[in-house]
Design a protein around this motif. Structure first.
Motif, mmCIF file in Angstrom:
data_model
loop_
_atom_site.group_PDB
_atom_site.id
_atom_site.type_symbol
_atom_site.label_atom_id
_atom_site.label_comp_id
_atom_site.label_asym_id
_atom_site.label_seq_id
_atom_site.Cartn_x
_atom_site.Cartn_y
_atom_site.Cartn_z
ATOM 1 N N SER A 148 0.825 -1.210 0.000
ATOM 2 C CA SER A 148 0.000 0.000 0.000
ATOM 3 C C SER A 148 0.859 1.260 0.000
ATOM 4 N N SER A 149 2.136 1.125 0.362
ATOM 5 C CA SER A 149 3.037 2.278 0.354
ATOM 6 C C SER A 149 3.425 2.692 -1.059
ATOM 7 N N ALA A 150 3.129 1.841 -2.052
ATOM 8 C CA ALA A 150 3.538 2.112 -3.432
ATOM 9 C C ALA A 150 2.461 2.811 -4.249
ATOM 10 N N VAL A 151 1.225 2.892 -3.734
ATOM 11 C CA VAL A 151 0.100 3.395 -4.521
ATOM 12 C C VAL A 151 -0.819 4.236 -3.651
ATOM 13 N N ILE A 161 3.087 -1.266 -8.016
ATOM 14 C CA ILE A 161 3.560 -2.144 -6.946
ATOM 15 C C ILE A 161 4.739 -2.983 -7.439
ATOM 16 N N GLY A 162 4.650 -3.501 -8.658
ATOM 17 C CA GLY A 162 5.740 -4.289 -9.219
ATOM 18 C C GLY A 162 7.027 -3.496 -9.327
ATOM 19 N N ASP A 163 6.921 -2.238 -9.726
ATOM 20 C CA ASP A 163 8.112 -1.392 -9.835
ATOM 21 C C ASP A 163 8.805 -1.229 -8.479
ATOM 22 N N ARG A 164 8.013 -0.993 -7.443
ATOM 23 C CA ARG A 164 8.595 -0.825 -6.110
ATOM 24 C C ARG A 164 9.137 -2.133 -5.566
ATOM 25 N N LEU A 165 8.462 -3.233 -5.869
ATOM 26 C CA LEU A 165 8.943 -4.531 -5.414
ATOM 27 C C LEU A 165 10.303 -4.844 -6.037
ATOM 28 N N VAL A 195 18.429 -7.375 -13.371
ATOM 29 C CA VAL A 195 17.465 -8.387 -13.807
ATOM 30 C C VAL A 195 16.085 -8.072 -13.238
ATOM 31 N N TYR A 196 16.029 -7.735 -11.947
ATOM 32 C CA TYR A 196 14.745 -7.398 -11.337
ATOM 33 C C TYR A 196 14.124 -6.173 -12.015
ATOM 34 N N THR A 197 14.935 -5.177 -12.298
ATOM 35 C CA THR A 197 14.433 -3.968 -12.945
ATOM 36 C C THR A 197 13.881 -4.277 -14.332
ATOM 37 N N SER A 198 14.586 -5.114 -15.084
ATOM 38 C CA SER A 198 14.144 -5.470 -16.432
ATOM 39 C C SER A 198 12.835 -6.254 -16.397
#
Length: 291
Positions: free
Chosen positions: A109-112, A136-140, A154-157
């Motif tokens: 919830s902190s991402a949106v 949420i995926g971007d922050r994760l 890799v995570y960023t891509s």
């Protein structure tokens, strides 16, 4: 000559080996991650891929709102490098993370921006808006990269790929729901605020956010009256909730029933977030008379 004890030397060797692996706790070298329920498992696996081992704290087909954790699950939380949860949705998970993995916890919830709810302060069903799930995926990806810097790129891509796929899904919903003869959907409980807010629809819930709450007879009569007035042809119920009340209202107003899945947990092992959301879209376009 005094010999140094063998056991401490072995312990030091093991600790050194673990340090060389970046603190990874799994024997296979993958980063240990826990996800509170299915949509968070989905994004964790899509972004982490073969670099992570994700444990879902909610069993498939189980209702996640009132999940209770076993000692083994609490141990999984304690061992996790990232613990993905949604604060306020599952109190037992919140408590376990607070007590055992506060620094590793990632509250999505902190991402949106969360939508308000008269019952719980905020509506938890944020994943039903694909654009919010993308954020949420971007922050994760950032949290996974911090826990495993060697694979940050890799995570960023992977997060960028998921973001693109969710943006495409959002476009499909926007296009197909733009021209509908009706814009109100009657649901067994009000789990779809994010979906209706994103695509300019109106939700009429038989019950509130709690799917196990029993509606009062007066509320059933109110919803039936609304359905008649609006010419509603479909009453939606959910995969993890009894369709009994939805069936009752449908018979009373001459409508049919159909599934609208809030994606709190999967019952079909061959399904995933994208396939269920597209099934939801097909059900909506039929029920709302979209051209």
């Amino acid at each position: 000559m005094m010999r140094r004890p063998l056991v401490p030397l072995l312990v030091l060797a093991v600790l050194a080996a673990l340090a060389g692996c970046g603190g990874r706790a799994n024997p296979d070298g993958r980063l240990p991650v826990v996800a509170a329920f299915y949509p968070l498992q989905f994004v964790s696996e899509r972004i982490g891929g073969d670099l992570v081992r994700v444990v879902n704290l909610t069993k498939p087909g189980a209702e996640p709102h009132d999940v209770e954790l076993s000692p083994r699950q609490v141990a999984r939380i304690s061992d996790a490098k990232v613990a993905v949860h949604l604060r306020g949705f599952q109190p037992a998970v919140d408590d376990a993370i607070e007590q055992n993995a506060r620094r590793q916890g990632f509250d999505v919830s902190s991402a949106v921006t969360m939508l308000p709810s008269s019952e719980h302060g905020t509506d938890p069903h944020v994943w039903l808006d694909p654009t919010r799930l993308a954020a949420i995926g971007d922050r994760l990806a950032e949290r996974l990269a911090a826990a495993d810097p060697a694979h940050a790129a890799v995570y960023t891509s992977r997060a960028a790929t998921l973001h693109q796929q969710l943006t495409q899904l959002d476009g499909e919903f926007s296009a197909k729901l733009a021209t509908c003869s009706r814009r109100e959907l009657v649901t067994s409980h009000t789990a779809f605020h994010y979906l209706t807010d994103r695509y300019h629809l109106t939700q009429i819930g038989i019950t509130g956010i709690d799917p196990e709450a029993e509606p009062a007879p007066r509320r059933i009569a109110e919803v039936a009256a609304d359905a008649r007035r609006l010419g509603t042809t479909t009453i939606f119920f959910e995969t993890l909730v009894s369709p009994k009340v939805a069936d009752t209202i449908a018979r009373e107003v001459g409508a049919t029933t159909a599934v609208l899945d809030p994606l709190e947990g999967l019952t079909d092992p061959d399904a995933d977030y994208f396939s269920v959301m597209r099934a939801n879209l097909a059900a909506l376009t039929t029920a709302l008379g979209c051209t």
